[in-house]
Scaffold this active site. Sequence first.
Site, PDB file in Angstrom:
ATOM      1  N   PHE A 195       0.817  -1.222   0.000  1.00  0.00           N
ATOM      2  CA  PHE A 195       0.000   0.000   0.000  1.00  0.00           C
ATOM      3  C   PHE A 195       0.846   1.266   0.000  1.00  0.00           C
ATOM      4  O   PHE A 195       0.388   2.329   0.403  1.00  0.00           O
ATOM      5  CB  PHE A 195      -0.975   0.016   1.191  1.00  0.00           C
ATOM      6  CG  PHE A 195      -1.748  -1.257   1.338  1.00  0.00           C
ATOM      7  CD1 PHE A 195      -2.707  -1.600   0.398  1.00  0.00           C
ATOM      8  CD2 PHE A 195      -1.498  -2.133   2.374  1.00  0.00           C
ATOM      9  CE1 PHE A 195      -3.408  -2.790   0.493  1.00  0.00           C
ATOM     10  CE2 PHE A 195      -2.193  -3.326   2.484  1.00  0.00           C
ATOM     11  CZ  PHE A 195      -3.154  -3.657   1.544  1.00  0.00           C
TER      12      PHE A 195
ATOM     13  N   GLY B 258       0.377  -7.049  -4.998  1.00  0.00           N
ATOM     14  CA  GLY B 258      -0.950  -7.605  -4.789  1.00  0.00           C
ATOM     15  C   GLY B 258      -1.939  -7.323  -5.903  1.00  0.00           C
ATOM     16  O   GLY B 258      -2.886  -8.078  -6.088  1.00  0.00           O
TER      17      GLY B 258
ATOM     18  N   ILE C 216      -9.715  -1.504 -18.946  1.00  0.00           N
ATOM     19  CA  ILE C 216      -9.488  -2.464 -17.875  1.00  0.00           C
ATOM     20  C   ILE C 216      -8.865  -3.710 -18.483  1.00  0.00           C
ATOM     21  O   ILE C 216      -9.497  -4.430 -19.258  1.00  0.00           O
ATOM     22  CB  ILE C 216     -10.803  -2.795 -17.138  1.00  0.00           C
ATOM     23  CG1 ILE C 216     -11.414  -1.515 -16.564  1.00  0.00           C
ATOM     24  CG2 ILE C 216     -10.549  -3.825 -16.038  1.00  0.00           C
ATOM     25  CD1 ILE C 216     -10.499  -0.705 -15.660  1.00  0.00           C
TER      26      ILE C 216
ATOM     27  N   PRO D 267     -10.270  -7.613 -15.653  1.00  0.00           N
ATOM     28  CA  PRO D 267     -11.466  -7.229 -14.888  1.00  0.00           C
ATOM     29  C   PRO D 267     -11.575  -7.892 -13.519  1.00  0.00           C
ATOM     30  O   PRO D 267     -11.997  -7.257 -12.557  1.00  0.00           O
ATOM     31  CB  PRO D 267     -12.622  -7.685 -15.790  1.00  0.00           C
ATOM     32  CG  PRO D 267     -12.038  -7.805 -17.145  1.00  0.00           C
ATOM     33  CD  PRO D 267     -10.590  -8.150 -16.979  1.00  0.00           C
ATOM     34  N   LYS D 268     -11.177  -9.134 -13.430  1.00  0.00           N
ATOM     35  CA  LYS D 268     -11.322  -9.812 -12.144  1.00  0.00           C
ATOM     36  C   LYS D 268     -10.374  -9.193 -11.102  1.00  0.00           C
ATOM     37  O   LYS D 268     -10.751  -8.983  -9.943  1.00  0.00           O
ATOM     38  CB  LYS D 268     -11.005 -11.304 -12.324  1.00  0.00           C
ATOM     39  CG  LYS D 268     -11.450 -12.166 -11.174  1.00  0.00           C
ATOM     40  CD  LYS D 268     -11.327 -13.641 -11.542  1.00  0.00           C
ATOM     41  CE  LYS D 268     -11.557 -14.500 -10.311  1.00  0.00           C
ATOM     42  NZ  LYS D 268     -11.386 -15.922 -10.635  1.00  0.00           N
TER      43      LYS D 268
ATOM     44  N   LYS E  48      -5.723   4.230 -17.260  1.00  0.00           N
ATOM     45  CA  LYS E  48      -5.511   5.447 -16.462  1.00  0.00           C
ATOM     46  C   LYS E  48      -5.039   5.141 -15.032  1.00  0.00           C
ATOM     47  O   LYS E  48      -4.835   6.051 -14.250  1.00  0.00           O
ATOM     48  CB  LYS E  48      -6.798   6.267 -16.394  1.00  0.00           C
ATOM     49  CG  LYS E  48      -7.233   6.805 -17.776  1.00  0.00           C
ATOM     50  CD  LYS E  48      -8.032   8.085 -17.684  1.00  0.00           C
ATOM     51  CE  LYS E  48      -9.421   7.890 -17.139  1.00  0.00           C
ATOM     52  NZ  LYS E  48     -10.217   9.151 -17.183  1.00  0.00           N
ATOM     53  N   GLY E  49      -4.884   3.872 -14.726  1.00  0.00           N
ATOM     54  CA  GLY E  49      -4.475   3.524 -13.353  1.00  0.00           C
ATOM     55  C   GLY E  49      -5.700   3.384 -12.477  1.00  0.00           C
ATOM     56  O   GLY E  49      -6.639   4.167 -12.591  1.00  0.00           O
TER      57      GLY E  49
ATOM     58  N   GLY F 242      -5.444   1.477  -8.978  1.00  0.00           N
ATOM     59  CA  GLY F 242      -5.201   1.032  -7.600  1.00  0.00           C
ATOM     60  C   GLY F 242      -5.406   2.127  -6.569  1.00  0.00           C
ATOM     61  O   GLY F 242      -5.764   1.844  -5.420  1.00  0.00           O
ATOM     62  N   GLU F 243      -5.161   3.366  -6.955  1.00  0.00           N
ATOM     63  CA  GLU F 243      -5.327   4.474  -6.006  1.00  0.00           C
ATOM     64  C   GLU F 243      -6.761   5.005  -6.022  1.00  0.00           C
ATOM     65  O   GLU F 243      -7.366   5.220  -4.979  1.00  0.00           O
ATOM     66  CB  GLU F 243      -4.383   5.644  -6.339  1.00  0.00           C
ATOM     67  CG  GLU F 243      -2.990   5.271  -6.759  1.00  0.00           C
ATOM     68  CD  GLU F 243      -2.175   4.572  -5.698  1.00  0.00           C
ATOM     69  OE1 GLU F 243      -2.370   4.856  -4.507  1.00  0.00           O
ATOM     70  OE2 GLU F 243      -1.349   3.726  -6.075  1.00  0.00           O
TER      71      GLU F 243
END
Lengths: 731, 326
Positions: free
Chosen positions: A233, A460, A622, A625-626, A694-695, A697-698
Amino acid sequence: MSPQPQAAVGAPLSRVDGRLKVTGQARYAAEHDVDGTVHAVIVDAAIGRGRITSIDTREALAHPGVLRVIHHENAPKLPYRENTASNNPPGRRLRVFQDDEVLFHGQPVAVVIATTLEAAQHGAGLVKVGYDAEQPSTDLHRAEPDKPTTYARGDAEAALRTADVRLDLEYRLARNHHNAMEPHATVARWDGNKLTVWDKTQWVVGTQTELSAVFGLPLDSVRVISPFVGGAFGSGLRCWPHTVVAALAAREAKRPVKLVLSRRQQYFGTGYRPSYEYRLRLGSDRRGRLRAMAHEMDAETSSYETFTETVMPAGQMLYSTPNVSQAYRTVPLDVNTPLWMRGPGFATASFVIESALDELAAKLGIDPIELRRRNEPSEDESSGLPFSTRRLRECCTVGAREFGWHRRSARPRSRREGNWLIGMGMAVGVYETQRNQAQARVRLDADGTALVQAAASDMGPGTYTSQTQVAADALGLTMRTVTFRLGDSLFPPTPPHGGSQTMASVGSAVLDGCNRVRRQAITLAVEDRESPLYGVDAADIVVRGGRLHTKDSPARGETYRRLLARNNRTHLEALGSYAGAAGPRRHSFYAYNATFAEVAVDADLGLVRVRRMLGVYDAGRIISPKLAESQAIGGIVGGIGTALLEHTVTDHRDGRIVNANLADYLVPVNADVPEVKAIYLDGEDREADPLGVKGLGEVVHVGVAPAIANAVFNATGRRIRQLPITAEALL
Amino acid sequence: MHPFSYTHVSDTRAAIAAGRRGGRYIAGGTTLVDLMRETVERPERLVDISGLPLDEVTVTERGGLRIGALVTMAEAAAHPKVRSLYPAISQALELSASAQLRNMATIGGNIMQRTRCTYFRDVTAACNKREPGSGCAARDGFNRTHAILGTSDHCVATHPSDVAVAFAALEARVHLLGADGERRVPFAEFLLRPARSPHREQALRKGELVAAVEIPALPRPLRSGYLKVRDRQSYEFALTSAAVALHVRGGVIREAKVAAGGVGTVPWKLPAVEQHLVGERPTDALWAAAAQKAADGARPLAHNAFKVELLKRTVERQLRTVGGNQ
């Protein structure tokens, strides 16, 4: 993307490394067995500031198994060359065992090396350290800030004076720690002057560079290996002091050393999301159109480094606002240095801005979604640039429909079920689309399988899987015949695995490398008289399942294997590269979301329980997707923690962290996590990067906390401007 | 962790003999091992009693329950007699810890568990409980989770157990085995308030072993239950809690047993609340009025003043839950 047909990209595939992980075969940092390894345990400073006056190691050294105790009186002087390339913030980084100064509670003051972990742990407890303690300054509210970083457009003060509606709001956000499952750990081994380190890191290149700077070694004398990361993180975006301690201990002990931070040590041995005091004044007209926003943000940093994060952009570009002023001040404290944590800066700013907009909506009697529509900008007002893509309205519309927003009553306390008041809230989130220079090596072997390598990391999100998907399609291979490897500084360099830039950056380099190899093969075929594709226009050839053929007549073609065998080629190889966001900016790049929350509040007992959450995301293409859904669930769960539970508590009397463990620092457990749903809008961002991503995770984390806080208001009529929202605030 | 020796005993006499020689008893180990890892506890000798025959739940002659000290929390919570006779006990157990811990931890260990005060568990902090005479860092430190009742200048730590709150409410007795045989101590006398010696936590003689907890027979019908208030929904110690048992006959409350957790240095029996209830007819107004007495004598600290009000509301809610909306 490439002209290739897409089979893997966009398919909801399971993790390629899933089996390794669930069968315990994926090796995390501390699990690398190196022959002859001994164990190191750090002794932490028991004062918050001052000097070490004595170190008595006799008892520790007498304990069976203890080999060495290293501290500032006997440690070699280390070069600690300047290094601005490893995410080191401006300042003078902590230099382990180089002097007698204690800068914060928990700073490493010695390390005990022993043949067993137990001996090292016990030995650490036997080291007697004397201190000359001073009163540390750890209270953000009372300390002196640095000079502000400012931004202004228009005249916010004047516009505030004349605005029809004014709000002046003060927010407090607690410090949060990353608290990943895997503890930070390092195994270090020296072979002569060459250092190999197995480390928990999100950036093998950054750690390699820092270790070479600290020890004064040529870059290629340091190798950093990190194939698996058990969550981070953001905490793995720097090379922390303990990694240097491990390398130093290994050099001094002349043995490989394993050093694992205890859970308690993570709280001062690595970074954290800084606490903030944030005042926001806003002014609007009677229809809710924003006239002015004035932001004053104070954030903690350490006394020795000035850590900053992107807390300013959201206030400049999220809503159309002619007059904006911002003053962002770091406040140096006797604490260790913070670091980025999921959705850094944006998550903090969004809690404030989105809570305030909800307050404005309530004050004006305007639906919160409608209020945001009225303030939708037509361009990025901070730069005048058009948005590459911005589908925030669509996120809101889809979210409102899916969540049943029409069932929300604008009047607080209007829905009750037994002891529970039920409320709905929403907020929007935004995070910048980052991408940077990256490379990847691609090798197609004569047996028709491919190996792709990039330094990269997978903390992760599923880098292994998603990069394999990109490579498989671009090479025209199946997932099974492509192997993606990462986490080794010997592989081609990549940017930090943070800021949601891995897919855009590494993925674009992988795509480039695979395109090059595929084109090499196609060129080989069309120039080979014995190939059925001889003479065909290269642009008419695609590869599917390892077989090259023309687009129009799939029967005409041959496999990679036949092609390479006939041409006596053992392999084809290319170095893929991506230049990052080079050249002049023509667009403003951001990912967006609309996040919805339904909460139940037991107003008598001050309990908040999240009942439902939905995120709708505009994150470009994407790839996987999963995994994207899994990311959204994780981001939302983290947001529930920030909103309701997470709070690192410092005792200002001596600077100790009081709740440095997972029993007292609360993160959500399964029972706290309700039904969570994620919807990604179909589409791509052609301007952002070759993959159109475009990213994500954040951005999936940004906006969660304010959506929950706004739902609490809708349920109770209580506006809580402090995170986390705990019982005492609601009683 | 400090080095220690370990012996496993298979009869109580050997256990007590080992205890008298300074051995520390260990069964589930869910608290002790943690504390040893943090070097808060530094026993030299561990005596593993998990093989002793103290693992049965039996109905007493008078119709109460005797829960052996080595019955696990999970077993006690699931036991049909516990569930049917004293729901407050099974609820308190099920709201404790995690399923994994409940499978290991025993009833005897549970009532013997030590405080969660973070200063107690941090060996670099001052703590009279851990190191007599060193001071109490919590009094003027971060004390949101600390006690408001039964505190002293020397200690403000809460007793963390949930089931002990139910035991206190139900006026359980602790059976202790020593060299001189068995004795029974009322629960209220078993756990000690800190006063000037917070390191002494139980009324145990040297080598004495907790054999069982006996819940007395109470008049039937008896309705009981346990409410736990905490920040997160599972796997956390109580901010406040309340165990309530009521015997109502002929529309009048004949017996009321009430205790609170998360607020006291020991599980906090609430006799003033009980007395307010007995002889009255159950009404919402009665619950509210009785609960007003729940925090009598509270001495809040800098960060836990909210517990005074929260405690009253917790007790009121649980009185209404058990006694019914009237």
